[in-house]
Design an enzyme around this catalytic site. Structure first.
Site, PDB file in Angstrom:
ATOM      1  N   ARG A 121       0.778  -0.982  -0.397  1.00 17.32           N
ATOM      2  CA  ARG A 121      -0.180   0.121   0.066  1.00 17.32           C
ATOM      3  C   ARG A 121       1.251   1.621   0.188  1.00 17.32           C
ATOM      4  NH1 ARG A 121      -2.902  -2.862   4.347  1.00 17.32           N
ATOM      5  NH2 ARG A 121      -4.261  -4.346   2.934  1.00 17.32           N
ATOM      6  N   LYS A 143       1.458  11.899 -11.190  1.00 12.24           N
ATOM      7  CA  LYS A 143       0.044  10.576 -11.600  1.00 12.24           C
ATOM      8  C   LYS A 143       1.015   9.385 -11.589  1.00 12.24           C
ATOM      9  CE  LYS A 143      -3.385  13.184 -13.982  1.00 12.24           C
ATOM     10  NZ  LYS A 143      -3.052  13.478 -15.383  1.00 12.24           N
ATOM     11  N   GLU A 185       6.344  19.898 -24.833  1.00  9.94           N
ATOM     12  CA  GLU A 185       5.552  20.047 -23.258  1.00  9.94           C
ATOM     13  C   GLU A 185       5.930  21.839 -22.275  1.00  9.94           C
ATOM     14  OE1 GLU A 185       2.924  18.050 -22.133  1.00  9.94           O
ATOM     15  OE2 GLU A 185       3.303  16.384 -22.965  1.00  9.94           O
ATOM     16  N   LYS A 227       4.012  23.787 -13.236  1.00  6.36           N
ATOM     17  CA  LYS A 227       3.767  22.645 -13.022  1.00  6.36           C
ATOM     18  C   LYS A 227       3.400  22.433 -11.135  1.00  6.36           C
ATOM     19  CE  LYS A 227       2.791  17.708 -14.622  1.00  6.36           C
ATOM     20  NZ  LYS A 227       2.250  16.616 -14.566  1.00  6.36           N
ATOM     21  N   GLU A 237      -6.692  16.475 -10.650  1.00 10.42           N
ATOM     22  CA  GLU A 237      -7.706  17.373 -11.669  1.00 10.42           C
ATOM     23  C   GLU A 237      -9.277  16.810 -11.914  1.00 10.42           C
ATOM     24  OE1 GLU A 237      -5.971  15.327 -15.612  1.00 10.42           O
ATOM     25  OE2 GLU A 237      -7.183  15.984 -16.587  1.00 10.42           O
ATOM     26  N   ARG A 241      -6.194  21.664 -13.399  1.00 12.89           N
ATOM     27  CA  ARG A 241      -5.176  21.010 -13.978  1.00 12.89           C
ATOM     28  C   ARG A 241      -5.222  20.081 -15.101  1.00 12.89           C
ATOM     29  NH1 ARG A 241      -1.886  15.700 -10.714  1.00 12.89           N
ATOM     30  NH2 ARG A 241      -0.632  15.094 -12.704  1.00 12.89           N
ATOM     31  N   ASN A 245      -3.301  19.851 -20.365  1.00  9.69           N
ATOM     32  CA  ASN A 245      -3.642  19.160 -21.232  1.00  9.69           C
ATOM     33  C   ASN A 245      -3.485  19.852 -22.793  1.00  9.69           C
ATOM     34  OD1 ASN A 245      -3.533  16.417 -20.397  1.00  9.69           O
ATOM     35  ND2 ASN A 245      -5.953  16.631 -19.259  1.00  9.69           N
ATOM     36  N   HIS A 248      -2.913  18.358 -26.205  1.00  8.23           N
ATOM     37  CA  HIS A 248      -3.018  16.089 -26.003  1.00  8.23           C
ATOM     38  C   HIS A 248      -4.294  16.079 -26.725  1.00  8.23           C
ATOM     39  CE1 HIS A 248      -0.344  17.403 -23.362  1.00  8.23           C
ATOM     40  NE2 HIS A 248       0.239  15.961 -22.722  1.00  8.23           N
ATOM     41  N   HIS A 252      -3.844  13.285 -28.747  1.00  8.83           N
ATOM     42  CA  HIS A 252      -3.258  11.715 -27.634  1.00  8.83           C
ATOM     43  C   HIS A 252      -3.803  10.737 -29.634  1.00  8.83           C
ATOM     44  CE1 HIS A 252      -3.732  12.625 -23.780  1.00  8.83           C
ATOM     45  NE2 HIS A 252      -2.766  12.264 -24.381  1.00  8.83           N
ATOM     46  N   HIS A 265       5.159  11.036 -28.779  1.00  6.10           N
ATOM     47  CA  HIS A 265       3.544  11.777 -27.378  1.00  6.10           C
ATOM     48  C   HIS A 265       4.186  13.250 -28.023  1.00  6.10           C
ATOM     49  CE1 HIS A 265       1.584  12.613 -24.463  1.00  6.10           C
ATOM     50  NE2 HIS A 265       1.824  14.124 -23.654  1.00  6.10           N
TER      51      HIS A 265
HETATM   52  P1  NAD Z   1      10.372   6.648 -22.242  1.00  7.36           P
HETATM   53  O1  NAD Z   1      11.277   6.602 -20.932  1.00  7.36           O
HETATM   54  O2  NAD Z   1      10.134   5.803 -23.352  1.00  7.36           O
HETATM   55  O3  NAD Z   1      12.583   7.423 -22.407  1.00  7.36           O
HETATM   56  C1  NAD Z   1      12.638   7.661 -24.064  1.00  7.36           C
HETATM   57  C2  NAD Z   1      13.360   6.582 -24.576  1.00  7.36           C
HETATM   58  O4  NAD Z   1      14.991   7.538 -24.221  1.00  7.36           O
HETATM   59  C3  NAD Z   1      13.719   5.211 -23.771  1.00  7.36           C
HETATM   60  O5  NAD Z   1      14.406   4.455 -24.461  1.00  7.36           O
HETATM   61  C4  NAD Z   1      15.033   5.684 -22.888  1.00  7.36           C
HETATM   62  O6  NAD Z   1      14.983   4.236 -22.472  1.00  7.36           O
HETATM   63  C5  NAD Z   1      15.825   6.614 -23.377  1.00  7.36           C
HETATM   64  N1  NAD Z   1      16.638   7.508 -22.251  1.00  7.36           N
HETATM   65  C6  NAD Z   1      16.602   8.035 -21.181  1.00  7.36           C
HETATM   66  N2  NAD Z   1      16.778   8.277 -20.740  1.00  7.36           N
HETATM   67  C7  NAD Z   1      17.967   8.288 -20.847  1.00  7.36           C
HETATM   68  C8  NAD Z   1      18.673   9.356 -20.994  1.00  7.36           C
HETATM   69  N3  NAD Z   1      19.568  10.151 -19.958  1.00  7.36           N
HETATM   70  N4  NAD Z   1      20.447   9.256 -22.529  1.00  7.36           N
HETATM   71  C9  NAD Z   1      20.040   7.972 -23.066  1.00  7.36           C
HETATM   72  N5  NAD Z   1      19.080   7.814 -23.197  1.00  7.36           N
HETATM   73  C10 NAD Z   1      17.889   7.746 -22.800  1.00  7.36           C
HETATM   74  O7  NAD Z   1      10.008   7.611 -22.583  1.00  7.36           O
HETATM   75  P2  NAD Z   1       9.523   8.928 -22.235  1.00  7.36           P
HETATM   76  O8  NAD Z   1       9.384  10.319 -22.934  1.00  7.36           O
HETATM   77  O9  NAD Z   1      11.026  10.378 -20.838  1.00  7.36           O
HETATM   78  O10 NAD Z   1       8.191   8.556 -21.356  1.00  7.36           O
HETATM   79  C11 NAD Z   1       7.281   9.196 -21.841  1.00  7.36           C
HETATM   80  C12 NAD Z   1       6.255   8.346 -20.863  1.00  7.36           C
HETATM   81  O11 NAD Z   1       5.613   8.866 -20.273  1.00  7.36           O
HETATM   82  C13 NAD Z   1       4.902   7.338 -21.441  1.00  7.36           C
HETATM   83  O12 NAD Z   1       4.579   6.465 -21.134  1.00  7.36           O
HETATM   84  C14 NAD Z   1       3.524   8.874 -20.939  1.00  7.36           C
HETATM   85  O13 NAD Z   1       2.283   8.164 -20.554  1.00  7.36           O
HETATM   86  C15 NAD Z   1       4.293   9.344 -19.981  1.00  7.36           C
HETATM   87  N6  NAD Z   1       3.960  10.461 -18.689  1.00  7.36           N
HETATM   88  C16 NAD Z   1       3.545  10.423 -17.686  1.00  7.36           C
HETATM   89  C17 NAD Z   1       2.890  11.322 -17.082  1.00  7.36           C
HETATM   90  C18 NAD Z   1       2.631  11.883 -15.962  1.00  7.36           C
HETATM   91  O14 NAD Z   1       2.588  13.016 -15.541  1.00  7.36           O
HETATM   92  N7  NAD Z   1       2.857  10.705 -15.025  1.00  7.36           N
HETATM   93  C19 NAD Z   1       3.485  12.779 -17.803  1.00  7.36           C
HETATM   94  C20 NAD Z   1       3.574  12.609 -18.890  1.00  7.36           C
HETATM   95  C21 NAD Z   1       4.175  11.435 -20.014  1.00  7.36           C
HETATM   96 MG    MG Z   2       1.820  15.200 -22.766  1.00  6.89          MG
END
Ligand code: NAD
Ligand code: MG
Length: 359
Positions: A121, A143, A185, A227, A237, A241, A245, A248, A252, A265
């Protein structure tokens, strides 16, 4: 090292921002009332690059470290991955005081955070974001989620970390495409919240693309500050919040229709921000010179402006409504009124949306 505080009452936490501060990870963690037995969740790519630095800092501060490695890529953001991490946590006797440190991009942060939030938990949770997107967006706000075969982020909770440590030096190895995606972003924060920040981006976009350290620190600091303000006002949200989006609704749809992986994304959000700004102009809400500035900055960030040619307007509109149903609410468009100010529109008629996207 700079510190931004996210003020959420007893769930408040600091965001540490700087260059080369991964060496401070262990010292920062020592300030919290946590045990020594640490689970360090990362993916195969990031482990090779920064696993040793994170492990060294933690060990020097007296922590015992077990790596929990996941596969690279969105396809690993699943309950199955979480399940393997629960098994490891059980084997390694992770208890309620054991910190789970997540080192990686948004995928690792989301699945690792989901495990931290749900195992026993909830155990102490630390975010060490390694992509620009994760440093400016996904690591802040609490999130966490995994995907369901039928939709992204379907299974998740709100769970705030104990702290976030954003070291911009880690971004040096980021593929340029990932850097540009994170900038989408960042530009979003300027449009929704701050004309000054947007103007600063217009001055500094080339420095950012070149990986300039000071510029990156500025961007991470200002983005986190914006943020944090939004999340402080609306943690789960209920209202404000939703402005996060911006770009988005269309974004999306573009991601889903093109097939996940074709557009990142951020690339899809860049297109979505342009679409929403054009819609705002069509409705007389935004003036054309602000639209031109938004388009120009997105273009200079190396991002596309236009919807994919082969995307049928009908599919796009259908996808909006599908998204709306999934969210259990009304179709929502966040539309800019000027640079730095947006409005949340839930009452645009279906006819209007269809007409605009069909032209
Ligand atoms: P990711 O985590 O897939 O990273 C992108 C790529 O970069 C991957 O191949 C990773 O291995 C590589 N990488 C990471 N750090 C690196 C570094 N320092 N040097 C070289 N390579 C590196 O993608 P992302 O864009 O970071 O995140 C996307 C995800 O985030 C999605 O799943 C999305 O839904 C989520 N997200 C969540 C929130 C939230 O509020 N929780 C907000 C926006 C996005
Ligand atoms: Mg986003």
């Amino acid at each position: 090292m700079e510190i931004i505080k996210v003020d959420l009452g007893d769930r408040s936490y600091p965001i540490y921002i700087g260059a080369g501060i991964i060496s401070e990870l262990g010292n920062c963690l020592k300030k919290l009332p946590v045990g020594k037995n640490t689970l360090l969740i990362t993916n195969s790519t990031v482990r090779n690059l920064y696993g040793p630095d994170a492990e060294k800092s933690l060990k020097e501060a007296g922590f015992d470290v077990t790596f929990g490695e996941i596969g690279d890529g969105e396809q690993n953001k699943t309950l199955a991955t979480a399940g393997r991490l629960y098994d490891l946590a059980f084997d390694k006797e992770i208890d309620r005081k054991s910190p789970v440190v997540v080192l990686g991009g948004g995928v690792t942060g989301d699945v690792g955070g989901f495990v931290a939030a749900t195992y026993l938990r909830g155990v102490p949770f630390i975010q060490v974001p390694t992509t620009l997107l994760a440093q400016v967006d996904s690591s802040v706000g609490g999130k966490v989620a995994v995907n369901h075969p039928r939709g992204k982020n379907i299974i998740g909770v709100f769970y705030q970390p104990g702290f976030v440590l954003a070291d911009v030096n880690l971004l040096k190895t980021l593929p340029p495409r990932e850097l540009r995606s994170g900038l989408a972003e960042v530009i979003k924060y300027g449009v929704i919240w701050s004309a000054d920040f947007f103007a600063w981006l217009e001055e500094n976009i080339e420095a950012l693309l070149a990986g300039n350290t000071e510029a990156l620190i500025h961007v991470v600091r200002e983005s986190c500050r914006i943020k944090a303000k939004v999340v402080e006002e609306d943690e789960t949200e209920g209202g404000l919040r939703a402005i996060l989006n911006y770009g988005h609704t269309v974004g999306h749809a573009v991601e889903a229709l093109a097939g996940y992986g074709k557009y990142t994304h951020g690339e899809a959000v860049g297109i979505g921000m342009v679409s929403a700004a054009r819609l705002a102009v069509a409705l007389g809400l935004l003036n054309i010179s602000d639209l031109s500035r938004i388009e120009a900055l997105i273009r200079r960030a190396g991002l596309a402006l236009e919807l994919p040619d082969n995307l049928a307007p009908k599919d796009l509109v259908d996808s909006f409504y599908h998204d709306k149903k999934a969210a259990g609410g009304r179709l929502t468009f966040v539309l800019p009124l000027s640079i730095g100010k947006v409005s949340i529109k839930k009452n645009l008629s279906d006819e209007l949306i269809e007409k605009f996207f069909n032209q």
